[in-house]
Design an enzyme around this catalytic site. Structure first.
Site, mmCIF file in Angstrom:
data_model
loop_
_atom_site.group_PDB
_atom_site.id
_atom_site.type_symbol
_atom_site.label_atom_id
_atom_site.label_comp_id
_atom_site.label_asym_id
_atom_site.label_seq_id
_atom_site.Cartn_x
_atom_site.Cartn_y
_atom_site.Cartn_z
ATOM 1 N N GLY A 1 0.781 -1.229 0.000
ATOM 2 C CA GLY A 1 0.000 0.000 0.000
ATOM 3 C C GLY A 1 0.813 1.279 0.000
ATOM 4 N N HIS A 2 1.921 1.291 0.725
ATOM 5 C CA HIS A 2 2.617 2.571 0.910
ATOM 6 C C HIS A 2 3.441 3.000 -0.302
ATOM 7 C CE1 HIS A 2 6.900 1.352 1.883
ATOM 8 N NE2 HIS A 2 6.289 0.184 1.919
ATOM 9 N N CYS B 1 25.893 1.496 1.075
ATOM 10 C CA CYS B 1 26.689 1.961 2.219
ATOM 11 C C CYS B 1 25.832 2.695 3.242
ATOM 12 C CB CYS B 1 27.843 2.850 1.746
ATOM 13 S SG CYS B 1 27.323 4.299 0.816
#
EC number: 2.8.1.7
Length: 393
Positions: free
Chosen positions: A201-202, A326
């Site tokens: 959903g996000h 990183c």
């Protein structure tokens, strides 16, 4: 507050106001458990059913083929682990690609420790799976092919319809991680011969903590969470009603606006790409120039580190992400960039910018001018760049 240009929409998106509005009543007004039998709880059940139908319609699927989860990672885990368990008697061979999201790759590593054999397909320099190599990798004991719809880092869209056709021809289940593609690209599970599909959903202006797994009727995969009878006994636990309502609204919104929204994103993205490639030396675009997600631009800049670039962009109010891992504490460059053939030193200097429909060309002008200034500064401090320039002279 300083100017904010949010260009990390592949990581997460802003929850749309209409999505929040749709969710609110299910926190305080219609808060009943959908599994209860009384009328008050029926309001919640109706809302869940409506969202399920909205999602199914968006894929050309049936409502009973949509199973709600906590997000894309759970859906990916479910698709792979439960398929492996259910079809182990037929075979223990699974095919995926080297550029999948870690929710797939780490699940495959888990399965390898339990006796399954995984083939990781190479991709070409643009990040596209090679169909001939897929065909060659298929064995009598192959039970599943899992290839993402579009890559989360470089945006490359895979030939999903062709992959699905190959899987169907050989009687193999086909799963696709569509977390980045769903809401950005039209998807029909029948046209693409998709047996399982993960989404979250996000990634499409919906809430966090909610997603779904599409499972084609007839696919015999096992339950993933044991307990109650929710999600037709395949995924136990009281339904996240506000989240489900929000996801349904976000899908409705994404589907109704897709054509206009993605056309704008594509135009702004291409404007950004053209300016960067024209005005900043020693850089390259990662991924296919045209066959890519509408909102994705991923660049590698030589003679600098992606982490330093991100920090300095942040100081100017620009949010992006790096192709280099990183920033998560690893010194290794992105597995995706390595898979498309970039050397370490170039892969480490990568930047992913992912747009939304609110981003303008004026925003892109600010980003490009900021990039030029920052990259000049970082390169001026680089011994590698200094040596390179001396050799050019």
């Amino acid at each position: 507050m300083k100017k904010l240009i949010y260009l990390d929409n592949a990581a997460t998106t802003k929850t749309a106001p209409e999505v929040v509005e749709a969710m609110l009543p299910y926190f305080t007004e219609y808060y009943g458990n959908p599994s209860s039998v009384y009328e008050f709880a029926g309001k919640s059940k109706q809302a869940v059913d409506a969202a399920r139908k909205t999602i199914a319609d968006s894929l050309g699927a049936k409502p009973e083929e949509i199973y709600f989860t906590a997000g894309g990672s759970e859906s990916d885990n479910w698709a792979l682990k439960a398929t492996a368990e259910a079809y182990a008697s037929k075979g223990k061979h699974i095919i995926t690609s080297k550029i999948e999201h870690h929710a797939i790759l780490h699940t495959c590593e888990y399965l390898e420790k339990r006796g399954f054999e995984i083939t990781y397909l190479d991709v070409d320099e643009n990040g596209v799976v090679k169909l001939d190599e897929l065909e060659k990798a298929i064995r009598p004991d192959t039970i599943l092919i899992s290839v993402m719809f579009a890559n989360n880092e470089i945006g490359t869209i895979q030939p999903i319809e062709e992959i699905g056709a190959i899987a169907k021809e050989h009687g193999i289940l086909f799963h696709t991680d569509a977390v980045q593609a769903f809401g950005q690209l039209p998807i029909n599970v029948d046209v693409c011969h998709i047996d399982m599909l993960s989404a979250s959903g996000h990634k499409l202006n919906g809430p966090k903590g909610i997603g779904f797994l599409y499972i084609r009727k007839g696919v015999k995969i096992r339950s993933f969470v044991h307990g109650g009878a929710q999600e037709r006994k395949r995924r136990a636990g009281t339904e996240n009603v506000p989240g489900i309502v929000g996801l349904g609204k976000a899908v409705e919104r994404a589907m109704s606006s897709m054509e206009e929204r993605t056309a704008k994103e594509r135009e702004t993205r291409d404007y950004l790409i053209e300016r960067v490639l024209t005005e900043i030396p020693y850089c390259r675009l990662n991924g296919d120039r045209t066959r890519r997600l509408p909102n994705n631009a991923n660049f590698s800049f030589q003679f600098l580190e992606g982490e330093s670039l991100l920090i300095m962009l942040d100081m100017k109010g620009i949010c992006g992400s790096s192709g280099s891992a990183c920033t998560s504490g690893s010194l290794d460059p992105s597995h995706v960039l390595m898979a498309i053939g970039l050397p370490h030193e170039i892969a480490h200097g990568s930047l992913r910018l992912t747009l939304n429909e609110e981003i303008t060309k004026e925003d892109m002008d600010y980003v490009v001018e900021s990039l030029k200034e920052i990259i000049d500064k970082l390169r001026s401090m680089s011994p590698l760049y200094e040596d390179f320039i001396k050799k050019q002279k």
